[in-house]
Motif scaffolding. Structure first.
Motif, PDB file in Angstrom:
ATOM      1  N   SER A   1      -2.751  92.742  39.121  1.00 33.15           N
ATOM      2  CA  SER A   1      -1.324  92.584  39.410  1.00 33.15           C
ATOM      3  C   SER A   1      -0.518  93.701  38.766  1.00 33.15           C
ATOM      4  O   SER A   1       0.417  94.250  39.370  1.00 33.15           O
ATOM      5  CB  SER A   1      -0.839  91.215  38.914  1.00 33.15           C
TER       6      SER A   1
ATOM      7  N   GLU B   1      -0.905  96.926  40.869  1.00 32.07           N
ATOM      8  CA  GLU B   1      -0.100  96.988  42.096  1.00 32.07           C
ATOM      9  C   GLU B   1       1.363  97.260  41.786  1.00 32.07           C
ATOM     10  O   GLU B   1       1.999  98.115  42.418  1.00 32.07           O
ATOM     11  CB  GLU B   1      -0.228  95.679  42.887  1.00 32.07           C
ATOM     12  N   LEU B   2       1.913  96.548  40.793  1.00 32.71           N
ATOM     13  CA  LEU B   2       3.333  96.706  40.493  1.00 32.71           C
ATOM     14  C   LEU B   2       3.619  98.046  39.827  1.00 32.71           C
ATOM     15  O   LEU B   2       4.673  98.642  40.059  1.00 32.71           O
ATOM     16  CB  LEU B   2       3.805  95.552  39.607  1.00 32.71           C
TER      17      LEU B   2
ATOM     18  N   VAL C   1       4.044  89.827  41.520  1.00 31.12           N
ATOM     19  CA  VAL C   1       3.351  90.548  42.591  1.00 31.12           C
ATOM     20  C   VAL C   1       3.352  89.738  43.882  1.00 31.12           C
ATOM     21  O   VAL C   1       3.474  90.296  44.985  1.00 31.12           O
ATOM     22  CB  VAL C   1       1.908  90.900  42.147  1.00 31.12           C
TER      23      VAL C   1
END
Length: 496
Positions: A100, A103-104, A417
């Motif tokens: 997570s 991705e962020l 996310v």
């Protein structure tokens, strides 16, 4: 017909109605604005000078520290030789949250880490709570690790020149001393590097990380010479319950992989390099942990492990019959812990930089020195506070507060996310969490479960800290938030 003497009718569209309290607390900062303002504070901007290698070293530096040098003595008695499996389980647990973060970090490449991610997805109040948790996590962590550094320094001095610092100068009041001078010294040393700028401090951290990785590789090379297959005859003597219990203990050895996400505004190619740095650092740390654990248990019967800080050094001494190797490992432990202080202190200053730029904490934290590109006043204030905290306050069980702050931030990132996937599905993502929302949900659940296993004292400290933070937010941050400015000003700011 209108009365000529009457005032003109009120034009409701001229002045937009003031939003209610709930709306103000839930106001989000658009991702585009977060990125556009990246590095741009009223006091100057951060400099993009870090590549993939430096970012990976920052994450490894914050993660690979005291844990591996002391944690085996705590975990092996719970799991036996299957402690290697416990390390893998703990690494997989950390992986859910790391995905997570990756991705962020690639989607919202700004300073502030999970604070900024929460601001873009769940609103200002949640972002404040997350940022306040990070201040707790990093601040207490720096102090606690600095105290540990002093203990290792004493062991090193004793092993090399037969001298130790007197208790009065190596422990805080209440712990048998007057002032913990070594703890203050290591924080001030880290501060000196950080004041030189991100590139210079990253270079120093890289050297320290290479030293501690080399030390663990050396341990494996020497320890394997004492390997006895009989030590693995009963691989899981305490069953899966013991493996799980050890895994919960070992999870906290993985905390720190998120440090690279605080460097979002100092990375040369943040969208590409941040996700790679987070995942690469977690893989490297997990491999090292499993190798060290496998060699240690192979070289020493698991029943003889005790809760000792010198377990690895003792194994090297037993295998070689020489104390030199144990002393060398103690030196490397001193270097390892110093790099943790440096990288965690770095993360603390960047989170406060982001919060200050948003108006939630005083402006002094976002003033950047024009020559070094470092938030100098921010670094001085944070370093002196953490140094005094480490030197003069007996932390004891309060050190566990770093765990609950970290887990709370991890949990929010797993939520963020999923929220961003739903609200902004069209956004470009350089990395995507597979099987979303299943894996983020697992990450969230595991974080909540870990938080539930912490002591009552830790929860009380966390509750008091949250109460203080909410008072500060409503007295100061809520009214000074840059999102509270009128829409026209906000639009002009965004366009710049």
């Amino acid at each position: 017909m209108l009365d000529q003497g009457a005032p003109p009718p009120h034009d409701a569209s001229a002045v937009p109605p003031s939003p209610g309290l709930a709306a103000r607390l839930m106001r989000r900062k658009p991702v585009e604005r977060l990125v556009a303002e990246g590095g741009q504070g009223e006091g100057g901007s951060l400099r993009r000078s870090l590549g993939l290698w430096q970012l990976t070293m920052i994450s490894i530096g914050a993660t690979l520290g005291t844990g591996i040098f002391v944690v085996l003595g705590e975990a092996v008695p719970k799991a036996g030789p299957a402690v290697t499996l416990s390390f893998v389980i703990a690494g997989l647990t950390a992986l859910f949250s790391a995905l997570s973060y990756a991705e962020l970090a690639g989607t919202i490449p700004v300073a502030g880490s999970s604070y900024s991610y929460a601001y873009a997805t769940m609103g200002e109040l949640v972002a404040w709570i997350c940022g306040w948790c990070l201040v707790l996590e990093y601040g207490v962590s720096v102090a606690a690790v600095a105290v540990g550094w002093g203990e290792y320094l004493n062991e090193l001095l004793d092993g090399t020149i037969g001298v130790t610092l007197p208790a009065a100068l190596s422990a805080p009041p209440g712990d048998g001393g007057i002032f913990n001078l070594p703890a203050l010294i290591v924080v001030l040393l880290a501060m000196t590097f950080l004041l030189g700028g991100a590139r210079e401090s990253a270079c120093a951290n890289t050297i320290m990380v290479v030293v501690k990785i080399a030390a663990l590789v050396l341990f494996c090379a020497i320890g394997v010479q004492g390997f006895r297959s009989g030590n693995y005859e009963h691989f899981m003597p305490l069953g899966m319950a013991g493996v799980s219990a050890a895994g919960a203990t070992l999870f906290f050895s993985y905390i720190g992989f998120d440090a690279a996400s605080t460097a979002g505004e100092e990375a040369k190619n943040a969208q590409r390099d941040l996700p790679r740095a987070i995942m690469l650092s977690l893989v490297i740390v997990t491999v090292l942990y499993v190798l060290v654990a496998a060699v240690a248990v192979g070289a020493k019967p698991w029943r003889t492990f005790t809760d000792s800080e010198a377990s690895l050094a003792q194994i090297m001494t037993d295998v070689t019959g020489q104390s030199f190797w144990g002393t060398l490992l103690a030196f490397c432990a001193v270097v390892a812990i110093a790099s943790v202080v440096l990288t965690v202190l770095y993360g603390q200053t960047r989170v406060l930089f982001a919060m200050s730029r948003d108006g939630l904490v005083p402006k002094v934290f976002s003033k950047v020195h024009p020559k070094t590109g470092a938030p100098r006043a921010n670094t001085l204030i944070v370093s002196l506070f953490c140094g005094v905290l480490a030197a003069a306050v007996p932390l004891g069980q309060l050190a566990d507060a770093t765990s609950i702050g970290t887990l709370f931030a991890f949990a929010l990132v797993n939520v963020a996310v999923v929220v961003l996937r739903r609200t902004r599905p069209e956004m470009r993502r350089t990395f995507r969490v597979p099987l979303s929302p299943v894996l983020p949900a697992l990450g969230f659940g595991l974080c909540v479960w870990m938080m539930g296993s912490l002591s009552t004292v830790t929860w009380v400290v966390f509750g008091v800290w949250m109460a203080v933070g909410l008072v500060f937010y409503f007295v100061y941050g809520h009214r000074r938030s840059r999102l509270a400015t009128p829409v026209p000003s906000e639009a002009r700011t965004h366009q710049k």
